[in-house]
Scaffold this active site. Structure first.
Site, PDB file in Angstrom:
ATOM      1  N   PRO A 140       0.820  -1.224   0.000  1.00 51.95           N
ATOM      2  CA  PRO A 140       0.000   0.000   0.000  1.00 51.95           C
ATOM      3  C   PRO A 140       0.851   1.271   0.000  1.00 51.95           C
ATOM      4  CG  PRO A 140      -0.764  -1.562   1.666  1.00 51.95           C
ATOM      5  CD  PRO A 140       0.559  -2.065   1.184  1.00 51.95           C
ATOM      6  N   GLU A 146       2.483  -7.800   8.390  1.00 55.09           N
ATOM      7  CA  GLU A 146       2.615  -6.333   8.318  1.00 55.09           C
ATOM      8  C   GLU A 146       3.596  -5.921   7.226  1.00 55.09           C
ATOM      9  OE1 GLU A 146      -0.119  -6.729  10.629  1.00 55.09           O
ATOM     10  OE2 GLU A 146       0.424  -4.661  10.165  1.00 55.09           O
ATOM     11  N   ARG A 154      -1.127  -9.546 -20.662  1.00 50.95           N
ATOM     12  CA  ARG A 154      -2.018  -9.389 -21.808  1.00 50.95           C
ATOM     13  C   ARG A 154      -1.436  -8.431 -22.844  1.00 50.95           C
ATOM     14  NH1 ARG A 154      -5.147  -4.917 -21.683  1.00 50.95           N
ATOM     15  NH2 ARG A 154      -6.956  -5.852 -22.698  1.00 50.95           N
ATOM     16  N   ASP A 158      -8.743  -0.525 -25.187  1.00 52.96           N
ATOM     17  CA  ASP A 158      -9.105  -0.652 -23.777  1.00 52.96           C
ATOM     18  C   ASP A 158      -9.138   0.707 -23.096  1.00 52.96           C
ATOM     19  OD1 ASP A 158      -9.405  -3.295 -23.728  1.00 52.96           O
ATOM     20  OD2 ASP A 158      -7.590  -3.757 -22.600  1.00 52.96           O
TER      21      ASP A 158
END
Ligand SMILES: NC(=O)c1ccc(NCc2ccccc2)nc1
Length: 246
Positions: A89, A116, A154, A169
């Site tokens: 994060p 953590e 992809r 896309d």
């Protein structure tokens, strides 16, 4: 392209990468995905991969030694130089531009944290960059790694049957995608914008572009702010907005 993943759940990575477009890209030799488990490199009798945090507090931290040994084994498995990426994060937000940059590299090693996270000394010594797939916390980096593998896999040349679909896309040109419609036995063509049934390919392309511009204006003005529009696009968007406000 080769992607190695350091993870306590290598089966999850291997199994998810065997599916769909990424699985086919592997079958076609466009990509290979390998899982490496730090627990296999833990030297103590209990095969420990985590321990309590210095300074106290809740949770556990992943130990540097098994990670370092595991990363060394992964590196040694192929001569190609690798970019070592830690999914967390605290990382740089992943965007399609970043995905395109990563997809052009010969090799990635993705590190998946649990608990953590990883000992900061290991990060400082071994990690080239931290990446986040979004502002939320998961129980482990594996799902984030699977996202990177899919987004990068992809884009490998030959991975998608109809190459155009990668270009159209969302986010490829910085805009959201237009709406899509296909044959439905139930509703027939009811509710399908007539232009799509017209066979007028120039008009269809214009309509799709206008929908991409309009949707981006409505849903993601932050993205639109980053895109420089040409004269034709500005005219299409102004017409969309005028219609919207009518
Ligand atoms: N937003 C993301 O990309 C992401 C990546 C990993 C993760 N969980 C594992 C972890 C937790 C705490 C510290 C480092 C890694 N959650 C979310």
């Amino acid at each position: 392209m080769r992607i190695d993943v350091v993870t306590l759940f290598p089966d999850f990575i291997r199994d998810s990468a065997a599916l769909g477009v990424v699985g086919r890209a592997q079958e076609r030799g466009l990509l290979s995905v390998h899982g490496w488990n730090p627990r296999d490199y833990a030297t103590d009798n209990y095969r420990r991969v985590d321990d309590r945090p210095f300074g106290g507090g809740p949770g556990m931290v992943m130990l540097a030694e098994p990670l370092s040994a595991c990363l060394a084994a992964a590196r040694a498995a192929d001569p190609a130089p690798a970019r070592v990426i830690y999914l967390s994060p605290q990382g740089e937000r992943l965007t399609q531009a970043k995905v395109r940059e990563l997809a052009a590299r010969p090799r990635l090693i993705l590190l998946c944290g649990r608990y953590e996270g990883l000992d900061e000394r290991f990060i400082a010594r071994e990690v080239d960059e931290e990446l986040s797939i979004g502002d939320y916390v998961l129980s482990g980096g594996e799902l984030a790694a699977a996202v990177v593998i899919d987004a990068v896999g992809r884009l490998q040349e030959g991975a998608l049957n109809h190459a155009d679909s990668a270009v159209q896309d969302s986010f490829e040109d910085g805009l959201l995608d237009c709406p899509h419609f296909t044959r439905s036995d139930l509703a027939g063509t009811e509710g399908v914008p007539p232009v799509l049934l017209s066979g007028d390919h120039a008009a269809i392309a214009r309509w799709r572009r206008q929908q991409s511009l309009g949707r981006t204006w409505l849903r993601r003005p932050d993205l639109l702010a980053r895109v420089t529009l040409g004269k034709a696009d500005r005219a299409l968007l102004e017409a969309f907005i005028a219609q919207w406000r009518a």
